[in-house]
Design a protein around this motif. Structure first.
Motif, PDB file in Angstrom:
ATOM      1  N   ASP A 222       0.995  -1.235   0.014  1.00 60.05           N
ATOM      2  CA  ASP A 222       0.230  -0.185   0.119  1.00 60.05           C
ATOM      3  C   ASP A 222       0.876   1.135   0.172  1.00 60.05           C
ATOM      4  O   ASP A 222       2.059   1.035   0.268  1.00 60.05           O
ATOM      5  CB  ASP A 222      -0.928   0.103   1.175  1.00 60.05           C
ATOM      6  CG  ASP A 222      -2.066  -0.981   1.169  1.00 60.05           C
ATOM      7  OD1 ASP A 222      -2.196  -1.618   0.046  1.00 60.05           O
ATOM      8  OD2 ASP A 222      -2.188  -1.555   2.262  1.00 60.05           O
ATOM      9  N   TRP A 223       0.214   2.486  -0.195  1.00 55.75           N
ATOM     10  CA  TRP A 223       1.027   3.668  -0.015  1.00 55.75           C
ATOM     11  C   TRP A 223       1.534   3.491   1.254  1.00 55.75           C
ATOM     12  O   TRP A 223       1.194   3.483   2.372  1.00 55.75           O
ATOM     13  CB  TRP A 223       0.171   4.807  -0.367  1.00 55.75           C
ATOM     14  CG  TRP A 223      -0.323   5.035  -1.646  1.00 55.75           C
ATOM     15  CD1 TRP A 223      -1.619   4.736  -2.231  1.00 55.75           C
ATOM     16  CD2 TRP A 223       0.428   5.885  -2.749  1.00 55.75           C
ATOM     17  NE1 TRP A 223      -1.425   5.222  -3.346  1.00 55.75           N
ATOM     18  CE2 TRP A 223      -0.528   5.798  -3.827  1.00 55.75           C
ATOM     19  CE3 TRP A 223       1.513   6.551  -2.898  1.00 55.75           C
ATOM     20  CZ2 TRP A 223      -0.071   6.494  -5.113  1.00 55.75           C
ATOM     21  CZ3 TRP A 223       1.943   7.081  -3.873  1.00 55.75           C
ATOM     22  CH2 TRP A 223       1.177   6.925  -5.223  1.00 55.75           C
ATOM     23  N   VAL A 224       2.827   4.211   1.300  1.00 54.26           N
ATOM     24  CA  VAL A 224       3.790   4.318   2.644  1.00 54.26           C
ATOM     25  C   VAL A 224       4.405   5.817   2.466  1.00 54.26           C
ATOM     26  O   VAL A 224       5.022   6.113   1.454  1.00 54.26           O
ATOM     27  CB  VAL A 224       4.702   3.234   2.813  1.00 54.26           C
ATOM     28  CG1 VAL A 224       5.664   3.324   1.688  1.00 54.26           C
ATOM     29  CG2 VAL A 224       5.512   3.425   4.068  1.00 54.26           C
ATOM     30  N   ALA A 225       4.225   6.571   3.622  1.00 54.76           N
ATOM     31  CA  ALA A 225       5.185   7.846   3.531  1.00 54.76           C
ATOM     32  C   ALA A 225       6.500   7.697   3.366  1.00 54.76           C
ATOM     33  O   ALA A 225       7.255   6.730   4.362  1.00 54.76           O
ATOM     34  CB  ALA A 225       4.538   8.416   5.267  1.00 54.76           C
ATOM     35  N   LEU A 226       7.173   8.336   2.874  1.00 57.39           N
ATOM     36  CA  LEU A 226       8.441   8.292   2.571  1.00 57.39           C
ATOM     37  C   LEU A 226       9.367   8.211   3.872  1.00 57.39           C
ATOM     38  O   LEU A 226      10.322   7.579   4.100  1.00 57.39           O
ATOM     39  CB  LEU A 226       9.046   9.409   1.561  1.00 57.39           C
ATOM     40  CG  LEU A 226      10.578   9.434   1.314  1.00 57.39           C
ATOM     41  CD1 LEU A 226      10.860   8.273   0.205  1.00 57.39           C
ATOM     42  CD2 LEU A 226      10.941  10.623   0.618  1.00 57.39           C
ATOM     43  N   ASN A 227       9.109   9.088   4.965  1.00 59.78           N
ATOM     44  CA  ASN A 227       9.722   9.095   6.010  1.00 59.78           C
ATOM     45  C   ASN A 227       9.506   7.987   6.924  1.00 59.78           C
ATOM     46  O   ASN A 227      10.080   8.020   8.001  1.00 59.78           O
ATOM     47  CB  ASN A 227       9.307  10.586   6.843  1.00 59.78           C
ATOM     48  CG  ASN A 227       7.826  10.840   6.893  1.00 59.78           C
ATOM     49  OD1 ASN A 227       7.100   9.705   7.223  1.00 59.78           O
ATOM     50  ND2 ASN A 227       7.471  11.982   6.982  1.00 59.78           N
ATOM     51  N   GLU A 228       8.575   7.016   6.648  1.00 60.34           N
ATOM     52  CA  GLU A 228       8.565   5.998   7.380  1.00 60.34           C
ATOM     53  C   GLU A 228       9.265   4.872   6.745  1.00 60.34           C
ATOM     54  O   GLU A 228       9.682   3.646   7.526  1.00 60.34           O
ATOM     55  CB  GLU A 228       7.089   5.471   7.284  1.00 60.34           C
ATOM     56  CG  GLU A 228       6.086   6.444   7.920  1.00 60.34           C
ATOM     57  CD  GLU A 228       4.626   5.879   8.248  1.00 60.34           C
ATOM     58  OE1 GLU A 228       4.297   4.740   7.911  1.00 60.34           O
ATOM     59  OE2 GLU A 228       3.619   6.545   8.693  1.00 60.34           O
ATOM     60  N   LEU A 229      10.054   5.163   5.670  1.00 61.03           N
ATOM     61  CA  LEU A 229      10.944   3.963   5.166  1.00 61.03           C
ATOM     62  C   LEU A 229      12.294   3.912   5.817  1.00 61.03           C
ATOM     63  O   LEU A 229      12.645   5.314   6.427  1.00 61.03           O
ATOM     64  CB  LEU A 229      11.143   3.965   3.627  1.00 61.03           C
ATOM     65  CG  LEU A 229      10.148   3.902   3.050  1.00 61.03           C
ATOM     66  CD1 LEU A 229      10.194   4.373   1.191  1.00 61.03           C
ATOM     67  CD2 LEU A 229       9.552   2.543   2.963  1.00 61.03           C
ATOM     68  N   PRO A 230      13.162   2.980   5.890  1.00 58.53           N
ATOM     69  CA  PRO A 230      14.593   3.191   6.451  1.00 58.53           C
ATOM     70  C   PRO A 230      15.136   4.205   5.882  1.00 58.53           C
ATOM     71  O   PRO A 230      15.163   4.595   4.627  1.00 58.53           O
ATOM     72  CB  PRO A 230      15.211   1.804   6.198  1.00 58.53           C
ATOM     73  CG  PRO A 230      13.908   0.928   5.988  1.00 58.53           C
ATOM     74  CD  PRO A 230      12.726   1.906   5.509  1.00 58.53           C
ATOM     75  N   PRO A 231      15.936   5.129   6.621  1.00 56.18           N
ATOM     76  CA  PRO A 231      16.685   6.176   5.973  1.00 56.18           C
ATOM     77  C   PRO A 231      17.624   5.911   4.950  1.00 56.18           C
ATOM     78  O   PRO A 231      17.644   6.439   3.989  1.00 56.18           O
ATOM     79  CB  PRO A 231      17.624   6.995   7.116  1.00 56.18           C
ATOM     80  CG  PRO A 231      16.552   6.585   8.271  1.00 56.18           C
ATOM     81  CD  PRO A 231      15.962   5.190   8.022  1.00 56.18           C
TER      82      PRO A 231
END
Length: 408
Positions: A222-231
């Motif tokens: 699903d859509w995920v906010a970029l800032n929730e991904l590992p840096p």
């Protein structure tokens, strides 16, 4: 480049190129006669046949004949738009573009030309295919780059530092567990998958080899906010165009690949997080049927992270780990799974100890803060590319709507 280059497979099999039949026979009289005119510019039956055959070799998912017709009409419009502003591609840039395209099949341009020639596709067809993509890029940038560049306030919103906005991405994933016995095979398979450009082809691979909960959906997240991904993953994702796949990413006990399906701005608030609270309960057996059944039973019988203390009661203290860490300190594979979860939700996708322990991973909660991790330059480039793509598509639609197109 035309859209099919986004979806074409990098790992273009040479055996496929050489085995395909030559183009359908046309009479000498009709071969170069006009099939379509676009504002007076002619598209011949020969060009249609050559482009369709070339698209077959690239593994185009759509009907090659219909796609060839659509592309060649668009090509004429693109070249006409280039002529209006005096844009053209020099010999050195054209050759570089041909080399770059051939490199997607791990070939040099001359080798690629020889291979497609064995299937009846001319060098001119390949050259024209590359040239139109290059000249159209110059047209789009000349017309729209200034208005596509985001303002500093827009970058702030995308980063979440302006109180509103952010970026979200639509990804597909493949996670392949590593064991002492399968490492060479998994790494080789990952290198092949990394060459994929087709959404359908990537999904087929996910259904076959991925170990995540998204496997049955062809790896589609699903859509995920970029800032929730590992840096560490954010800059890799921002460098992709839709259809592109990351290089194989090394995770603990696994290899991961991600395909970008779409990227969009978030209009609401987009908080980032100072800490992520999560729990990991370790189940012997790795991804065996018994271990997975045990994991699913625990998921069904518990609701919160605190419930896992009851499950672990009387066992070794090492069986349950509870952490509250800044995102940058969370292992990438754990962070990737947590990004897909809401508080209280659980993943059974990960393993530890060379694949012998199944990880029951549960998100306990997140502590929000302003986002300071993403690169302003990366975000600006991603926003610019997204807007250029939309402006280019709208401009091309306008050109086609105003064109005089005659099918013979």
């Amino acid at each position: 480049m035309p859209d099919v280059t986004i979806r074409a497979l990098r790992g273009l099999a040479l055996a496929t190129l050489t085995a395909l039949a030559a183009p359908a026979a046309l009479t000498a009289q009709s071969l170069f006669s006009p099939a379509i005119t676009v504002n007076g510019d002619v598209i011949s039956y020969y060009e249609l046949d050559q482009r369709a055959q070339f698209l077959r070799l690239l593994g185009a998912p759509a009907n090659p004949e219909e796609l060839a017709r659509e592309q060649l009409i668009e090509d004429r419009l693109k070249f006409q738009a280039a002529a209006e502003i005096g844009a053209s591609v020099g010999p050195e840039d054209l050759r570089a573009g041909m080399e770059e395209f051939a490199a997607r099949a791990d070939l040099q341009a001359d080798q690629f030309i020889a291979q497609i020639g064995q299937a009846g596709v001319s060098e001119e067809t390949f050259r024209d295919f590359v040239e139109v993509g290059l000249v159209w890029r110059d047209v789009v940038r000349a017309r729209f780059l200034s208005q596509a560049r985001p303002s500093q306030a827009e970058i702030d919103r995308a980063l979440g530092t302006g109180g509103q906005g952010g970026l979200r991405v639509l990804l597909s994933e493949i996670i392949m567990p590593l064991t002492p016995n399968n490492q060479a095979a998994v790494r080789a398979r990952a290198e092949e998958i990394a060459q994929i450009k087709s959404f359908d082809a990537f999904s087929a691979q996910a259904r076959e080899v991925s170990a995540t909960n998204t496997r049955d959906q062809g790896g589609r997240m699903d859509w995920v906010a970029l800032n929730e991904l590992p840096p560490a993953l954010r800059s890799s994702i921002l460098s992709l165009s839709p259809g592109d796949v990351t290089p194989p990413l090394q995770l603990p006990n696994a290899i991961a690949l991600f395909q970008l399906r779409d990227l969009a701005e978030i209009t609401g608030s987009a908080p980032t997080y100072s800490a992520i609270d999560y729990a990991m309960y370790f189940i012997p057996g790795g991804r065996t049927a018994d271990a997975l059944a045990t994991g699913q039973r625990i998921v069904n019988e518990t609701d919160t992270c605190d419930d896992l203390y009851g499950v672990a009661k009387g066992q070794s203290p090492d069986v349950l780990r509870r952490e509250s860490l800044p995102p940058s300190q969370i292992p990438d594979d754990v962070a990737m799974e947590l990004a897909k979860l809401d508080p209280g939700e659980t993943s059974l996708a990960l393993t530890r100890n060379n694949g012998t322990l199944l990880v029951l991973l549960r998100l306990c909660g997140r502590t929000a803060q302003a986002n300071e991790d993403a690169s302003r330059e990366d975000v600006a480039n991603a926003l610019t590319a997204q807007r250029l793509e939309a402006l280019a598509a709208s401009f091309l639609d306008q050109l086609e709507a105003n064109a005089l197109i005659e099918v013979k």
